[in-house]
Scaffold this active site. Structure first.
Site, PDB file in Angstrom:
ATOM      1  N   ASN A   1      -0.140  -7.141  -8.117  1.00 30.25           N
ATOM      2  CA  ASN A   1       1.126  -6.439  -7.942  1.00 30.25           C
ATOM      3  C   ASN A   1       2.201  -7.391  -7.439  1.00 30.25           C
ATOM      4  OD1 ASN A   1      -0.445  -6.388  -5.524  1.00 30.25           O
ATOM      5  ND2 ASN A   1       0.772  -4.708  -4.700  1.00 30.25           N
TER       6      ASN A   1
ATOM      7  N   GLU B   1       5.943  -7.004  -5.816  1.00 34.12           N
ATOM      8  CA  GLU B   1       6.904  -6.045  -5.282  1.00 34.12           C
ATOM      9  C   GLU B   1       8.320  -6.611  -5.291  1.00 34.12           C
ATOM     10  OE1 GLU B   1       5.295  -4.703  -1.492  1.00 34.12           O
ATOM     11  OE2 GLU B   1       3.820  -3.459  -2.570  1.00 34.12           O
ATOM     12  N   ASN B   2       9.269  -5.706  -5.003  1.00 31.74           N
ATOM     13  CA  ASN B   2      10.676  -6.080  -5.034  1.00 31.74           C
ATOM     14  C   ASN B   2      11.420  -5.325  -3.936  1.00 31.74           C
ATOM     15  OD1 ASN B   2      13.633  -5.753  -6.243  1.00 31.74           O
ATOM     16  ND2 ASN B   2      12.659  -7.511  -7.191  1.00 31.74           N
ATOM     17  N   ALA B   3      12.447  -5.977  -3.371  1.00 30.64           N
ATOM     18  CA  ALA B   3      13.256  -5.346  -2.326  1.00 30.64           C
ATOM     19  C   ALA B   3      13.867  -4.044  -2.828  1.00 30.64           C
ATOM     20  CB  ALA B   3      14.343  -6.306  -1.868  1.00 30.64           C
TER      21      ALA B   3
ATOM     22  N   CYS C   1       3.019  -2.979 -10.890  1.00 28.55           N
ATOM     23  CA  CYS C   1       1.619  -2.865 -10.485  1.00 28.55           C
ATOM     24  C   CYS C   1       0.758  -3.954 -11.136  1.00 28.55           C
ATOM     25  CB  CYS C   1       1.047  -1.511 -10.894  1.00 28.55           C
ATOM     26  SG  CYS C   1       1.762  -0.109 -10.034  1.00 28.55           S
TER      27      CYS C   1
ATOM     28  N   CYS D   1       0.677   3.372 -14.716  1.00 27.28           N
ATOM     29  CA  CYS D   1      -0.284   2.409 -15.266  1.00 27.28           C
ATOM     30  C   CYS D   1      -1.251   3.082 -16.231  1.00 27.28           C
ATOM     31  CB  CYS D   1      -1.045   1.717 -14.144  1.00 27.28           C
ATOM     32  SG  CYS D   1      -0.039   0.486 -13.281  1.00 27.28           S
TER      33      CYS D   1
ATOM     34  N   GLU E   1      -2.076  -3.760 -12.689  1.00 25.68           N
ATOM     35  CA  GLU E   1      -2.608  -3.414 -14.013  1.00 25.68           C
ATOM     36  C   GLU E   1      -1.585  -3.741 -15.110  1.00 25.68           C
ATOM     37  OE1 GLU E   1      -2.451  -1.578 -11.274  1.00 25.68           O
ATOM     38  OE2 GLU E   1      -3.885   0.072 -11.272  1.00 25.68           O
TER      39      GLU E   1
HETATM   40  N1  THU Z   1      -0.044  -0.602  -7.050  1.00 29.50           N
HETATM   41  C1  THU Z   1      -0.707  -1.254  -8.051  1.00 29.50           C
HETATM   42  O1  THU Z   1      -0.600  -2.476  -8.187  1.00 29.50           O
HETATM   43  N2  THU Z   1      -1.468  -0.533  -8.900  1.00 29.50           N
HETATM   44  C2  THU Z   1      -1.632   0.819  -8.816  1.00 29.50           C
HETATM   45  O2  THU Z   1      -2.269   1.407  -9.699  1.00 29.50           O
HETATM   46  C3  THU Z   1      -1.084   1.562  -7.692  1.00 29.50           C
HETATM   47  C4  THU Z   1      -0.132   0.825  -6.831  1.00 29.50           C
HETATM   48  C5  THU Z   1       0.800  -1.372  -6.133  1.00 29.50           C
HETATM   49  C6  THU Z   1       2.265  -1.079  -6.232  1.00 29.50           C
HETATM   50  C7  THU Z   1       2.755  -1.480  -4.875  1.00 29.50           C
HETATM   51  O3  THU Z   1       3.004  -2.872  -4.858  1.00 29.50           O
HETATM   52  C8  THU Z   1       1.575  -1.189  -3.963  1.00 29.50           C
HETATM   53  O4  THU Z   1       0.441  -1.078  -4.798  1.00 29.50           O
HETATM   54  C9  THU Z   1       1.725   0.050  -3.128  1.00 29.50           C
HETATM   55  O5  THU Z   1       1.990   1.151  -3.901  1.00 29.50           O
END
Ligand code: THU
Length: 130
Positions: free
Chosen positions: A47, A49-51, A58, A92, A60
Site C-alpha cells: 500500500n 498512502e497519500n496526504a 491498496c 480491490c 492488491e
Molecule cells: N489497504 C490495502 O492495502 N488493502 C486492502 O485491501 C485494505 C486496505 C490499505 C489502504 C491503507 O493504506 C491502509 O490499508 C488502511 O486502510
C-alpha cells in the site's frame, strides 16, 4: 495448495516481504500483496498512502496494476498479508474481478495463518460492466 510450479507459500512469502515496503505514514497499517501469473511470474505490491487520503492505493491494486504495466494479463492467484489477516477492501475486489476473476486469494496474517478463498467468493454477483 499448489498453484502450478509456485506454491501458495511462495506467493505469500513474496507478499510478506513486499509488506515491508508499505508506505503508510497515516494509518501505520502495512499491507503486502503478490500476484501470480499463469506463466509463473510473481509481481509484488504494497500500500502507498497519500496526504490526500483518497490518493491512497491498496497493495492488491499496486501489485495488479504493476503486473499489467509489465504486460501480464492472466493471473491465477493473489496473496495479501496484513498483521491481522484482514480481507481485501471492496474496491480491490472489483479490480481483482476485472483482471483475475478466476484467481485464488490467499489471505495471511502476521503469525503465518492463511485463509484461502476466491475472487468470486469475495465478490458474488459482481458488476461485470455495462
Ligand atoms: N489497504 C490495502 O492495502 N488493502 C486492502 O485491501 C485494505 C486496505 C490499505 C489502504 C491503507 O493504506 C491502509 O490499508 C488502511 O486502510
Amino acid at each position: 495448495m499448489n498453484t502450478g510450479e509456485i506454491s501458495s507459500q511462495q506467493l505469500i512469502a513474496v507478499a510478506r516481504s513486499a509488506r515491508r515496503q508499505a508506505y503508510a505514514p497515516y494509518s501505520s497499517y502495512h499491507v503486502g500483496a503478490a500476484v501470480l501469473t499463469l506463466g509463473g511470474d510473481i509481481i509484488a505490491g504494497c500500500n502507498v498512502e497519500n496526504a490526500s487520503y483518497g490518493g491512497t492505493i491498496c497493495a492488491e491494486r499496486v501489485a495488479l496494476t504493476a503486473a499489467v504495466a509489465q504486460g501480464k494479463r492472466q493471473f491465477s492467484a493473489i496473496a495479501v498479508v496484513t498483521e491481522d489477516g484482514a480481507s481485501p477492501c471492496g474496491l480491490c475486489r472489483q479490480v481483482m474481478y476485472e483482471l483475475g476473476p478466476q484467481m485464488d486469494v490467499f489471505i495471511a496474517d502476521g503469525d503465518g495463518n492463511v485463509r484461502t478463498t476466491t475472487v468470486k467468493a469475495l465478490l458474488p454477483e459482481a458488476f461485470a460492466g455495462p
